[in-house]
Motif scaffolding. Structure first.
Motif, PDB file in Angstrom:
ATOM      1  N   MET A  66       0.771  -1.469  -0.241  1.00 23.12           N
ATOM      2  CA  MET A  66       0.069   0.215   0.045  1.00 23.12           C
ATOM      3  C   MET A  66       0.693   0.864  -0.015  1.00 23.12           C
ATOM      4  SD  MET A  66      -3.533  -0.630   0.172  1.00 23.12           S
ATOM      5  CE  MET A  66      -4.363  -1.497  -0.170  1.00 23.12           C
ATOM      6  N   ASP A  76       0.340   5.761  -7.408  1.00 29.21           N
ATOM      7  CA  ASP A  76      -1.169   6.807  -7.882  1.00 29.21           C
ATOM      8  C   ASP A  76      -0.372   8.109  -8.047  1.00 29.21           C
ATOM      9  OD1 ASP A  76      -2.780   4.596  -6.958  1.00 29.21           O
ATOM     10  OD2 ASP A  76      -2.254   5.193  -4.579  1.00 29.21           O
ATOM     11  N   ARG A 128      -5.631   4.367   0.562  1.00 26.71           N
ATOM     12  CA  ARG A 128      -4.275   3.332   0.994  1.00 26.71           C
ATOM     13  C   ARG A 128      -3.572   3.504   2.594  1.00 26.71           C
ATOM     14  NH1 ARG A 128      -2.890   0.688  -3.384  1.00 26.71           N
ATOM     15  NH2 ARG A 128      -3.135   2.012  -5.670  1.00 26.71           N
ATOM     16  N   ASN A 176      -6.414   2.513   4.446  1.00 21.13           N
ATOM     17  CA  ASN A 176      -5.767   0.759   4.700  1.00 21.13           C
ATOM     18  C   ASN A 176      -4.874   0.618   5.418  1.00 21.13           C
ATOM     19  OD1 ASN A 176      -5.952  -1.496   4.026  1.00 21.13           O
ATOM     20  ND2 ASN A 176      -7.326  -1.502   1.889  1.00 21.13           N
ATOM     21  N   GLY A 192      -9.152  -5.483  -1.084  1.00 21.90           N
ATOM     22  CA  GLY A 192      -9.840  -5.660  -1.514  1.00 21.90           C
ATOM     23  C   GLY A 192     -10.812  -4.130  -2.032  1.00 21.90           C
ATOM     24  N   THR A 218     -10.451  -1.229  -1.101  1.00 24.83           N
ATOM     25  CA  THR A 218      -9.862   0.326  -1.843  1.00 24.83           C
ATOM     26  C   THR A 218      -9.672  -0.116  -3.136  1.00 24.83           C
ATOM     27  OG1 THR A 218      -8.673   0.095   0.222  1.00 24.83           O
ATOM     28  CG2 THR A 218      -7.278   1.409  -1.297  1.00 24.83           C
ATOM     29  N   ILE A 219      -8.669  -1.269  -3.304  1.00 21.73           N
ATOM     30  CA  ILE A 219      -8.512  -1.467  -4.755  1.00 21.73           C
ATOM     31  C   ILE A 219      -9.775  -1.348  -5.885  1.00 21.73           C
ATOM     32  CG2 ILE A 219      -7.389  -3.189  -6.612  1.00 21.73           C
ATOM     33  CD1 ILE A 219      -5.934  -4.482  -4.152  1.00 21.73           C
ATOM     34  N   TYR A 248      -6.282  -0.298 -13.205  1.00 21.14           N
ATOM     35  CA  TYR A 248      -6.258  -1.229 -10.985  1.00 21.14           C
ATOM     36  C   TYR A 248      -6.779  -2.403 -10.884  1.00 21.14           C
ATOM     37  CZ  TYR A 248      -4.313   3.487  -9.345  1.00 21.14           C
ATOM     38  OH  TYR A 248      -3.312   4.318  -8.973  1.00 21.14           O
ATOM     39  N   TYR A 249      -7.694  -2.795 -12.268  1.00 17.78           N
ATOM     40  CA  TYR A 249      -8.251  -4.193 -11.740  1.00 17.78           C
ATOM     41  C   TYR A 249      -6.849  -5.056 -11.900  1.00 17.78           C
ATOM     42  CZ  TYR A 249      -6.505  -5.515 -16.841  1.00 17.78           C
ATOM     43  OH  TYR A 249      -5.416  -5.750 -17.720  1.00 17.78           O
ATOM     44  N   GLY A 276      -4.533  -4.598  -9.497  1.00 15.74           N
ATOM     45  CA  GLY A 276      -4.642  -4.836  -8.139  1.00 15.74           C
ATOM     46  C   GLY A 276      -5.841  -6.006  -7.973  1.00 15.74           C
ATOM     47  N   LEU A 277      -6.220  -6.490  -8.252  1.00 11.96           N
ATOM     48  CA  LEU A 277      -7.728  -7.364  -7.727  1.00 11.96           C
ATOM     49  C   LEU A 277      -6.859  -8.590  -8.796  1.00 11.96           C
ATOM     50  CD1 LEU A 277     -10.974  -5.513  -9.038  1.00 11.96           C
ATOM     51  CD2 LEU A 277     -10.253  -6.264  -6.393  1.00 11.96           C
TER      52      LEU A 277
END
Length: 156
Positions: free
Chosen positions: A42, A49, A64, A67, A95, A97-98, A112-113, A115-116
């Protein structure tokens, strides 16, 4: 012919009790490593970011940072008293947050997908989640990702 040696009555533990004790111990150990790893990621991705979305950087760093506070609470307090719930909370907080960043940067077209995907791949490696818990976590984020076009009204 049964080759199992019976245990003396005092040594028998029901399987559920055994699993609870072993699972809790393993969960506490794994939660420490996973929390530290997630906190490190993070913090490291805050630089991404700022570079990738300078207009939204303040909001993303704030998300972040919030989180990280949740992950620190899990690491320092809740992993001991509620290890199974902490596993789920850790995965859900990271998740969420992402997923919020995915929504903020264009939904399904967002980068950013990834990150998932990292969460889906890393979750079973880092956490000893039971299958139903992993299914719930994965289901929540897949649903959240897939519902975005319906909520916002953009084509799939």
């Amino acid at each position: 012919m049964d080759s199992r040696v019976p245990l003396p009555e005092g040594l028998r533990l029901p399987y559920a009790t055994y699993w609870q004790e072993e699972g809790s111990q393993l969960a506490c150990t794994q939660l420490r490593a996973t929390s530290l790893f997630a906190i490190g990621l993070m913090i490291a991705f805050m630089a991404l970011d700022v570079w990738a979305h300078p207009a939204s950087a303040r909001a993303f760093v704030g998300m972040r940072g919030a989180n990280v506070v949740v992950l620190l609470a899990i690491l320092l307090r809740f992993r001991f008293s509620h290890p199974r719930a902490s596993e789920m909370a850790l995965c859900l907080s990271v998740g969420a947050t992402i997923l919020a960043m995915v929504y903020a940067t264009g939904g399904p077209r967002s980068n950013y997908y990834v990150g998932l995907i990292i969460l889906f791949v890393g979750m079973p490696v880092l956490q000893p989640l039971r299958a139903r818990h992993a299914a719930v976590v994965s289901g929540v984020f897949c649903s959240g990702f897939l519902l975005y076009p319906l909520v916002v009204g953009v084509p799939f």
